[in-house]
Write an enzyme that holds these catalytic residues in place. Structure first.
Site, PDB file in Angstrom:
ATOM      1  N   HIS A  64       0.866  -1.178   0.000  1.00  0.00           N
ATOM      2  CA  HIS A  64       0.000   0.000   0.000  1.00  0.00           C
ATOM      3  C   HIS A  64       0.897   1.219   0.000  1.00  0.00           C
ATOM      4  O   HIS A  64       1.887   1.286   0.738  1.00  0.00           O
ATOM      5  CB  HIS A  64      -0.895   0.003   1.245  1.00  0.00           C
ATOM      6  CG  HIS A  64      -1.648   1.280   1.435  1.00  0.00           C
ATOM      7  ND1 HIS A  64      -2.785   1.596   0.716  1.00  0.00           N
ATOM      8  CD2 HIS A  64      -1.414   2.339   2.261  1.00  0.00           C
ATOM      9  CE1 HIS A  64      -3.236   2.773   1.091  1.00  0.00           C
ATOM     10  NE2 HIS A  64      -2.415   3.250   2.029  1.00  0.00           N
ATOM     11  N   CYS A  74      -4.202   2.255  -4.961  1.00  0.00           N
ATOM     12  CA  CYS A  74      -3.576   3.328  -4.190  1.00  0.00           C
ATOM     13  C   CYS A  74      -2.241   3.771  -4.788  1.00  0.00           C
ATOM     14  O   CYS A  74      -1.890   4.962  -4.737  1.00  0.00           O
ATOM     15  CB  CYS A  74      -3.384   2.874  -2.743  1.00  0.00           C
ATOM     16  SG  CYS A  74      -2.395   1.355  -2.584  1.00  0.00           S
TER      17      CYS A  74
END
Length: 225
Positions: free
Chosen positions: A58, A131
């Site tokens: 992430h 993301c």
């Protein structure tokens, strides 16, 4: 300054605001199973630290004291803010300086407002719009970066694989359709050829062909009757 150098005071401009932009990388450990979370961290350590090939991460961008990232939600924007290195949904791994932006805080806020509109939560896609794609777009708009390729390599390679498989499947369908059309055309050609070679009723053998209408040449060279 204007009293000391009145002639040049109008030429002086204060330096533009400079802000460090940092990419924060997290291991994705938000599954419901501790065993799976530990396996992902172990996989990332091997694929990234040992092989240098990336992993399942992430990403988030920090600028002006705020960390921005992107994720799925049913309604509204998917872009959200949290404390730097403080996203409790993942396990913090490392930080990577992306450079310094010369944009003012007000200009950065304007960019964030645009991204919040352009990145709704329901357009999230694990492979094509995640993301890390958001971080790439945000850093580019800030004039810094690029984000290291290894951060999003898993999604990039997986998306390319899916695209290749889809392309191959579509091509096989096209080839199959073309083969079917070619087979149909060949069958029609064979049928038409077979029909053309069938003996016709009343043909030469029955006195109805060209032989029945021929006129025989007589002894004197003229056509006989």
């Amino acid at each position: 300054l204007s009293r000391l150098f009145p002639a040049v005071s109008g030429l002086y401009r204060a330096p533009a605001a400079m802000s460090l932009v940092t990419l924060h990388v997290y291991d994705i450990t938000n599954t419901s199973y501790e065993t799976a979370n530990a396996a992902i961290q172990g996989l990332n350590r091997f694929t990234k630290d040992t092989l240098g090939a990336g992993g399942i991460f992430h990403g988030a961008v920090e600028v002006n004291g705020d960390e921005w990232s992107y994720g799925y939600c049913d309604r509204g924007t998917g872009a959200y803010c949290c404390r730097p290195r403080g996203n409790t949904g993942y396990t913090y791994r490392e930080s990577i300086p992306l450079g310094v932006t010369s944009l003012s805080p007000a200009r950065v806020r304007s960019i964030v407002a645009v991204l919040q509109v352009q990145w709704p939560g329901d357009s999230y896609d694990l492979l094509a719009r995640n993301c890390n794609h958001f971080c790439e777009t945000f850093s580019e708009m800030l004039g810094v970066g690029p984000v290291p390729a290894w951060v999003n390599r898993f999604a990039t390679n997986a998306d390319a694989t899916v695209a290749a498989v889809t392309y191959a499947r579509d091509q096989m369908r096209v080839v199959g359709e073309e083969i079917g059309l070619a087979a149909t055309a060949a069958t029609n050609w064979l049928i038409s050829g077979f029909t053309a070679t069938e003996p016709c009723p009343g043909g030469a053998g029955a006195g109805g062909g060209h032989g029945a209408h021929k006129r025989h040449r007589g002894r004197g060279g003229d056509d006989g009757t």
